[in-house]
Write an enzyme that holds these catalytic residues in place. Structure first.
Site, PDB file in Angstrom:
ATOM      1  N   LYS A  57       0.826  -1.207   0.000  1.00  0.00           N
ATOM      2  CA  LYS A  57       0.000   0.000   0.000  1.00  0.00           C
ATOM      3  C   LYS A  57       0.861   1.258   0.000  1.00  0.00           C
ATOM      4  O   LYS A  57       0.650   2.158  -0.812  1.00  0.00           O
ATOM      5  CB  LYS A  57      -0.903  -0.028   1.235  1.00  0.00           C
ATOM      6  CG  LYS A  57      -2.141   0.801   1.125  1.00  0.00           C
ATOM      7  CD  LYS A  57      -2.969   0.682   2.401  1.00  0.00           C
ATOM      8  CE  LYS A  57      -3.687  -0.655   2.483  1.00  0.00           C
ATOM      9  NZ  LYS A  57      -4.242  -0.905   3.831  1.00  0.00           N
ATOM     10  N   ARG A 106      -3.155   3.270   8.412  1.00  0.00           N
ATOM     11  CA  ARG A 106      -3.450   2.102   7.570  1.00  0.00           C
ATOM     12  C   ARG A 106      -2.326   1.071   7.635  1.00  0.00           C
ATOM     13  O   ARG A 106      -1.151   1.418   7.702  1.00  0.00           O
ATOM     14  CB  ARG A 106      -3.634   2.547   6.110  1.00  0.00           C
ATOM     15  CG  ARG A 106      -4.450   3.799   5.960  1.00  0.00           C
ATOM     16  CD  ARG A 106      -4.530   4.269   4.512  1.00  0.00           C
ATOM     17  NE  ARG A 106      -5.226   3.345   3.639  1.00  0.00           N
ATOM     18  CZ  ARG A 106      -5.348   3.524   2.330  1.00  0.00           C
ATOM     19  NH1 ARG A 106      -4.788   4.568   1.737  1.00  0.00           N
ATOM     20  NH2 ARG A 106      -6.010   2.650   1.606  1.00  0.00           N
ATOM     21  N   GLY A 113      -8.141  -7.101   4.294  1.00  0.00           N
ATOM     22  CA  GLY A 113      -8.936  -7.077   5.512  1.00  0.00           C
ATOM     23  C   GLY A 113      -8.343  -7.804   6.703  1.00  0.00           C
ATOM     24  O   GLY A 113      -8.968  -7.902   7.740  1.00  0.00           O
ATOM     25  N   MET A 154      -5.552  -7.092   8.400  1.00  0.00           N
ATOM     26  CA  MET A 154      -4.992  -6.237   9.438  1.00  0.00           C
ATOM     27  C   MET A 154      -5.851  -5.000   9.570  1.00  0.00           C
ATOM     28  O   MET A 154      -6.894  -4.900   8.966  1.00  0.00           O
ATOM     29  CB  MET A 154      -3.552  -5.935   9.106  1.00  0.00           C
ATOM     30  CG  MET A 154      -2.708  -7.182   9.267  1.00  0.00           C
ATOM     31  SD  MET A 154      -1.001  -6.876   8.971  1.00  0.00           S
ATOM     32  CE  MET A 154      -1.075  -6.222   7.354  1.00  0.00           C
ATOM     33  N   ARG A 179      -3.326  -1.585  -6.331  1.00  0.00           N
ATOM     34  CA  ARG A 179      -2.512  -2.783  -6.147  1.00  0.00           C
ATOM     35  C   ARG A 179      -2.868  -3.748  -7.266  1.00  0.00           C
ATOM     36  O   ARG A 179      -3.911  -3.610  -7.897  1.00  0.00           O
ATOM     37  CB  ARG A 179      -2.775  -3.418  -4.786  1.00  0.00           C
ATOM     38  CG  ARG A 179      -4.200  -3.933  -4.648  1.00  0.00           C
ATOM     39  CD  ARG A 179      -4.456  -4.537  -3.276  1.00  0.00           C
ATOM     40  NE  ARG A 179      -5.889  -4.715  -3.093  1.00  0.00           N
ATOM     41  CZ  ARG A 179      -6.495  -4.763  -1.922  1.00  0.00           C
ATOM     42  NH1 ARG A 179      -5.803  -4.640  -0.818  1.00  0.00           N
ATOM     43  NH2 ARG A 179      -7.787  -4.934  -1.833  1.00  0.00           N
ATOM     44  N   HIS A 224     -16.125  -8.828   0.900  1.00  0.00           N
ATOM     45  CA  HIS A 224     -15.053  -9.671   1.429  1.00  0.00           C
ATOM     46  C   HIS A 224     -15.129 -11.098   0.878  1.00  0.00           C
ATOM     47  O   HIS A 224     -14.142 -11.652   0.418  1.00  0.00           O
ATOM     48  CB  HIS A 224     -15.138  -9.684   2.961  1.00  0.00           C
ATOM     49  CG  HIS A 224     -14.103 -10.548   3.609  1.00  0.00           C
ATOM     50  ND1 HIS A 224     -14.370 -11.832   4.033  1.00  0.00           N
ATOM     51  CD2 HIS A 224     -12.794 -10.336   3.855  1.00  0.00           C
ATOM     52  CE1 HIS A 224     -13.275 -12.363   4.535  1.00  0.00           C
ATOM     53  NE2 HIS A 224     -12.295 -11.476   4.444  1.00  0.00           N
ATOM     54  N   SER A 284      13.811 -43.868 -14.675  1.00  0.00           N
ATOM     55  CA  SER A 284      12.596 -43.140 -14.325  1.00  0.00           C
ATOM     56  C   SER A 284      12.463 -43.168 -12.807  1.00  0.00           C
ATOM     57  O   SER A 284      12.416 -44.239 -12.201  1.00  0.00           O
ATOM     58  CB  SER A 284      11.380 -43.797 -14.988  1.00  0.00           C
ATOM     59  OG  SER A 284      10.215 -43.122 -14.572  1.00  0.00           O
ATOM     60  N   CYS A 293       8.189 -40.396 -12.567  1.00  0.00           N
ATOM     61  CA  CYS A 293       6.830 -40.883 -12.807  1.00  0.00           C
ATOM     62  C   CYS A 293       6.043 -41.033 -11.520  1.00  0.00           C
ATOM     63  O   CYS A 293       4.936 -41.537 -11.519  1.00  0.00           O
ATOM     64  CB  CYS A 293       6.859 -42.191 -13.578  1.00  0.00           C
ATOM     65  SG  CYS A 293       7.605 -43.539 -12.656  1.00  0.00           S
ATOM     66  N   TYR A 322      12.143 -35.182 -18.470  1.00  0.00           N
ATOM     67  CA  TYR A 322      10.693 -35.019 -18.466  1.00  0.00           C
ATOM     68  C   TYR A 322      10.101 -35.330 -17.102  1.00  0.00           C
ATOM     69  O   TYR A 322      10.740 -35.957 -16.257  1.00  0.00           O
ATOM     70  CB  TYR A 322      10.046 -35.923 -19.531  1.00  0.00           C
ATOM     71  CG  TYR A 322      10.155 -37.401 -19.231  1.00  0.00           C
ATOM     72  CD1 TYR A 322       9.205 -38.028 -18.429  1.00  0.00           C
ATOM     73  CD2 TYR A 322      11.212 -38.163 -19.726  1.00  0.00           C
ATOM     74  CE1 TYR A 322       9.309 -39.378 -18.130  1.00  0.00           C
ATOM     75  CE2 TYR A 322      11.311 -39.513 -19.437  1.00  0.00           C
ATOM     76  CZ  TYR A 322      10.366 -40.114 -18.625  1.00  0.00           C
ATOM     77  OH  TYR A 322      10.468 -41.446 -18.328  1.00  0.00           O
TER      78      TYR A 322
HETATM   79  P1  ADP Z   1      -7.508  -2.456   3.661  1.00  0.00           P
HETATM   80  O1  ADP Z   1      -6.091  -2.850   3.529  1.00  0.00           O
HETATM   81  O2  ADP Z   1      -8.292  -3.348   4.539  1.00  0.00           O
HETATM   82  O3  ADP Z   1      -8.154  -2.194   2.334  1.00  0.00           O
HETATM   83  P2  ADP Z   1      -7.241   0.391   3.924  1.00  0.00           P
HETATM   84  O4  ADP Z   1      -6.066   0.929   4.659  1.00  0.00           O
HETATM   85  O5  ADP Z   1      -7.138   0.428   2.470  1.00  0.00           O
HETATM   86  O6  ADP Z   1      -7.536  -1.067   4.455  1.00  0.00           O
HETATM   87  O7  ADP Z   1      -8.459   1.251   4.426  1.00  0.00           O
HETATM   88  C1  ADP Z   1      -9.751   0.829   4.676  1.00  0.00           C
HETATM   89  C2  ADP Z   1     -10.746   1.758   4.007  1.00  0.00           C
HETATM   90  O8  ADP Z   1     -10.555   3.104   4.439  1.00  0.00           O
HETATM   91  C3  ADP Z   1     -10.594   1.792   2.505  1.00  0.00           C
HETATM   92  O9  ADP Z   1     -11.869   1.816   1.921  1.00  0.00           O
HETATM   93  C4  ADP Z   1      -9.869   3.060   2.249  1.00  0.00           C
HETATM   94  O10 ADP Z   1     -10.159   3.582   0.977  1.00  0.00           O
HETATM   95  C5  ADP Z   1     -10.357   3.969   3.346  1.00  0.00           C
HETATM   96  N1  ADP Z   1      -9.349   4.981   3.660  1.00  0.00           N
HETATM   97  C6  ADP Z   1      -8.081   4.745   4.040  1.00  0.00           C
HETATM   98  N2  ADP Z   1      -7.388   5.888   4.169  1.00  0.00           N
HETATM   99  C7  ADP Z   1      -8.254   6.878   3.856  1.00  0.00           C
HETATM  100  C8  ADP Z   1      -8.126   8.310   3.777  1.00  0.00           C
HETATM  101  N3  ADP Z   1      -6.975   8.911   4.027  1.00  0.00           N
HETATM  102  N4  ADP Z   1      -9.214   9.007   3.439  1.00  0.00           N
HETATM  103  C9  ADP Z   1     -10.387   8.384   3.172  1.00  0.00           C
HETATM  104  N5  ADP Z   1     -10.568   7.070   3.202  1.00  0.00           N
HETATM  105  C10 ADP Z   1      -9.514   6.308   3.545  1.00  0.00           C
HETATM  106 MG    MG Z   2      -7.669  -0.958   0.999  1.00  0.00          MG
END
Ligand code: ADP
Ligand code: MG
Ligand code: MG
Length: 934
Positions: free
Chosen positions: A37, A107, A116, A118, A374, A492, A803, A870, A890
């Site tokens: 990220k 984040r 989701g 962490m 990503r 999810h 083999s 084999c 092979y």
């Molecule tokens: P995950 O790895 O679980 O996707 P994120 O860090 O991407 O977690 O964040 C969870 C949610 O919060 C995402 O929908 C993301 O877009 C939103 N979010 C994260 N940072 C910001 C920010 N600076 N402003 C607005 N929304 C945010």
């Molecule tokens: Mg995210």
């Protein structure tokens, strides 16, 4: 421009990397240090995309944190403060400032995405000091209290409960309790949506939230911006070792010591009104691979709302509409200008990364912000289609395409779907969104724990949930398929199922779960937990009961054909198949097998008349009788070999002489033994005594393999005659038959010499009988006894090919029989005494070492000695990689694994090019290694 793959080290002592206003300290090549990220936010900022400014604390800080009793490096405070003031400067805001407050998100971000798993905390910095300032600035108390209640909820859950190590009972977590408060409030007012709550109601709710937090956790929700920030940072680091994250890492094989980065970023708000929105998008359709922009969004919403499945999300555009969202306006229609801007970023990012991207965006008061990009997860069919189409679009080269599809994903294409002929006769009981293609049938389970439990016991289960959350992953993994009542195509459940290539249906509104009675009402049909259902994940259809599944037709798949062709152009390792019947051989040939690596002959003894002759042979009292009996089998065997050799005309067919112990061919039940004696006109007691004598204490190490042919040479003579006469007759009919006669279970060269002499004598007779001068065949051996491996130099003097029979070689090398290992091997794998089950993935350190010795010794005696494998391992991608590295010619595997082996072999070549001429890296056009297909 292409994204650099290099793993750049960080600058010494630098713990915090800034990004914002068109500049960044880091870039996409720094995933190890900044997490996926953080690295990609930096890259997007440098590309000039509208990314809210922020900074990333490195994974090294995480490692330090765990190595030093959960303390930070001394320099961290200062570097965070400096980066934070950089953010404040760009935005002319102050963190904790009552007049112009800056709010932050904290984040998490590991090297490879763990959706989701962490934690993330939004709206950090809202306190009694800053709330009035926020209200004054935005003019919306409703928005501010909505943001505040979200902060309390996330913070209490993530920081105060999870990170503090509290483990409340199921359903007693603080987040759940706060959600109930909010649900009650909504119900009390008769509201159906969060957005109907007024400012006053939300303000009051925040007070109740804080009281509840005090009651459940026992401490106050912090009212200081900096305390919130550091609490959030600590919680993200702690979440790396949370239960969910650990279990996800185990499933995905992500090392525990990688650590997570923390990204702190200025908030933008999608929940400030009806000119605000938040959404998730994929640059191509992740479910089908189609080159069309795909996504979902919600007006006036924040962060997780789209993914969490709380409200039904809108479609991004026409392409993304489905039964669930058809009546909701698309972003394309609602905000056409912003949609076009987003399409521009989509194009830019895909060109830049040259791969399908998964994007997060937020619109604040008519301004678009990009929050994440990503590489998007995709299922098998989509992975293949994208890879092939991107080559055709000249976005990537063939080698890149080949490296983009995991062998397991190819497996998905070979996976079952509901038999279309039968499906027409059934009426679905409900319909949902098709989130994971293919068909699956299994027993209904209503909780993840039960899914895991039943799955472990070998049951096929379908997990049925309201919606799934990261807590459910262990159960989702154990299930054949997943069905949820709520959630959209980016929920999810859909995301996780896509990553694993599982059949999945989401958002099936007609599914109503009753957890207390453990029943589920699906479109009016009430089913109990344990009842069987069938899902069509490609169409979103749900059926009661079990429908027949079929494997999909590869012949029709043009993309797959092209793709596998590219694999063939790259790989150095040949791919053969293990097949015993002409039908299997023909199937494998269609899948691209270049010969048979193992044709077992024992199955050919089991037809009614055949088994009789075999038993007569076994029960014979003297050589003459025995010879007569066994030669009764000759016509049958000859026909079988003709069938298989012609199905594989022009390609080599390795035929193994009789291998299993003789007791496998005689009955053991009293009644059947009697029948046999009567049928053969023999004395019952004598028959019993003979069968008794065949019993062995340890058949695996008993009278089997070439030991049979040595004690009963007539067996070898008969089989060699059948093979070579079949060959002679086929040649007469102008069929290019190419048998390779393989002697099993050889441990010393003398065994091979003995058996080879018989084969050569037979060959001379056959030539004479058919009046031909040449018979194309070779004689070789299996290497499956450790003694053979370490005396391979002697054995190679007689053997024309080796083999590796890695099933037996594993049993004898490790010293445990596959049939008895079940009682301890699972614990061994659990305790990592063996990293994997050595019968599934080759034990390279032990068994592999024996193979390596045999290869060296064998080729020392006979340069260019042909060698293959084999055992079961021939279809396992990791083992294929090892065989490639070892220089085998092979691998041979079951027909349905042939396409997977072709891909795995190509990827092995890309990772470790063979041959003296060093091949240019993946991506180059020229091919230096000659194509060798065996
Ligand atoms: P995950 O790895 O679980 O996707 P994120 O860090 O991407 O977690 O964040 C969870 C949610 O919060 C995402 O929908 C993301 O877009 C939103 N979010 C994260 N940072 C910001 C920010 N600076 N402003 C607005 N929304 C945010
Ligand atoms: Mg995210
Ligand atoms: Mg064997």
């Amino acid at each position: 421009m292409k994204v650099k793959e290099s793993r750049k080290p960080g600058r010494a002592g630098k713990l915090v990397y800034f990004f914002g206003s068109g500049k960044a300290d880091g870039d996409a090549g720094m995933k190890n240090l900044l997490g996926g990220k953080g690295a990609n936010l930096a890259e997007m900022a440098s590309l000039g995309l509208p990314v809210p400014p922020g900074f990333t604390i490195t994974t090294e800080v995480c490692t330090h944190f765990y190595a030093n009793g959960r303390r930070y490096p001394a320099a961290l405070k200062e570097q965070v403060a400096a980066a934070l003031s950089g953010v404040e400067k760009i935005l002319s805001l102050g963190f904790g400032d009552p007049k112009n407050p800056l709010l932050l998100s904290v984040r998490s971000g590991a090297r490879s995405s763990m959706p989701g798993m962490m934690e993330t905390v939004l709206n950090v910095g809202l306190t009694s000091a800053t709330i009035p300032g926020m209200i004054a600035k935005t003019g919306s108390a409703r928005f501010v209290y909505d943001a505040y209640r979200r902060l309390i909820m996330m913070y209490a859950d993530v920081v105060m409960e999870k990170a503090a190590g509290l483990e409340p009972a199921e359903g007693q977590g603080v987040r759940m309790q706060l959600e109930h408060l909010m649900e009650d409030l909504k119900k009390g007012h008769g509201y159906t949506s969060d957005t109907q709550l007024t400012a006053e109601e939300l303000e009051d709710l925040c007070d109740r939230f804080k009281a509840k937090v005090r009651e459940v956790i026992g401490t106050e929700f912090p009212d200081d911006a900096r305390a919130q920030l550091w609490g959030g940072i600590g919680a993200v680091f702690q979440s790396w070792n949370g239960k969910r994250a650990i279990s996800y890492r185990k499933i995905e094989g992500i090392p525990d010591n990688w650590g997570t980065a923390v990204t702190v970023q200025a908030m933008v708000f999608g929940n400030m009104g009806d000119d605000c929105a938040t959404g998730v998008a994929f640059t191509r359709n992740p479910g089908t691979g189609e080159n069309a922009f795909y996504g979902e969004w919600l007006v006036n919403a924040q962060g997780e709302d789209v993914v969490a499945g709380i409200r039904t999300p809108n479609a991004l555009n026409e392409h993304a509409t489905n039964d669930q969202n058809r009546n909701l306006p698309t972003l394309e229609k609602t905000m056409p200008g912003l949609y076009m801007e987003l399409v521009g970023y989509r194009n830019k990012l895909e060109k830049h990364y040259r791969d399908m991207q998964d994007l997060e965006f937020t619109i604040q008061s008519g301004r678009l912000f990009m929050l994440q990009t990503r590489v998007g997860k995709r299922n098998g069919p989509a992975a293949l289609r994208m890879a092939v189409e991107m080559v055709r679009e000249r976005l990537i080269d063939k080698a890149t395409a080949v490296s983009r599809v995991r062998p397991g994903q190819l497996d998905e294409l070979l996976h079952p779907m509901i038999d279309p002929v039968h499906e027409r006769d059934f009426k679905p009981i409900a319909k949902g969104l098709p989130a994971g293609p293919g068909g699956a049938t299994g027993r209904i389970v209503l909780t993840a724990d039960r899914a895991a439990e039943w799955g472990k016991a070998g049951e096929k289960v379908v997990l049925v949930r309201q919606e799934t959350s990261p807590e459910d992953v262990h159960g989702m993994h154990a299930s054949e398929a997943i069905l949820t009542a709520k959630g959209g195509m980016t929920s999810h459940a859909a995301l996780v199922a896509r990553g694993w290539g599982k059949c999945c249906i989401v958002g099936a509104g007609a599914v109503h779960i009753n957890l207390t009675q453990r029943t589920v009402d699906i479109g009016g049909t009430v089913l109990r937990e344990g009842d069987v259902i069938t899902l069509n994940g490609s169409k979103g259809l749900i059926y009661a009961g079990a429908l027949p599944l079929v494997v999909s037709d590869l012949e029709q798949n043009r993309d797959l054909k092209d793709f596998l062709h590219w694999c063939d152009g790259i790989r150095a390792l040949g791919v053969r198949t293990n097949a015993d019947t002409p039908a299997d051989a023909a199937q494998a040939r269609r899948f691209g097998a270049a010969g048979i690596g193992l044709c077992r002959t024992e199955h050919m003894f089991f037809g009614e008349e055949r088994i009789r002759a075999m038993r007569e042979m076994i029960l014979s009292e003297n050589l003459l009788e025995r010879e007569q009996a066994i030669f009764n089998l000759l016509p049958f065997q000859k026909e079988d070999f003709k069938g298989i050799l012609s199905a594989m005309a022009g390609l080599p067919v390795t035929i193994r002489l009789l291998d299993p112990p003789l007791h496998e061919f005689v009955p053991h039940e009293e009644r059947l033994v009697r029948e046999l004696a009567v049928g053969m006109g023999k004395n019952l007691e004598a028959v019993k005594a003979r069968i008794e004598k065949l019993q062995e204490l340890n058949p695996m190490l008993g009278h089997r393999g070439c030991r049979l042919g040595i004690t009963y040479p007539e067996i070898t003579r008969m089989q060699a005659t059948a093979i070579l006469e079949a060959t002679a007759e086929l040649l007469g009919d102008k069929v290019d038959a190419r048998p390779e006669i393989m002697i099993p279970l050889v441990g010393t060269v003398q065994e091979l010499t003995d058996q080879k002499a018989i084969v050569l004598a037979v060959a001379a007779e056959v030539k004479k009988k058919y009046g031909i001068r040449k018979l194309p065949f070779t004689v070789g051996t299996m290497i499956e006894v450790p003694r053979a491996a370490i005396t391979a130099d002697e054995i190679a003097a007689e053997a024309e090919f080796f083999s590796f029979g890695t099933n037996d070689l594993t049993q004898m090398c490790c010293g445990f029989s596959r049939d008895d290992a079940g009682s301890f091997l699972p614990s061994y794998v659990e305790k990592k005494i063996y990293a994997d089950d050595p019968f599934i993935s080759l034990d390279t350190a032990g068994v592999g070492k024996l193979m390596q010795i045999a290869v060296q010794l064998g080729r020392g005696t006979r340069p260019g000695l042909k060698m293959g494998i084999c055992g079961e391992h021939g279809g396992d991608p990791a083992s294929i990689r090892f065989c490639h590295d070892l220089g085998l010619d092979y691998v041979s595997c079951s027909p349905f694994r042939v396409p997977i082996a072709r891909l795995a072999a190509a990827q092995a070549e890309l990772a470790n090019p063979r041959g003296a001429v060093r091949k240019p890296k993946a991506g180059a056009k020229k091919k230096a290694v000659p194509k060798k297909r065996r």
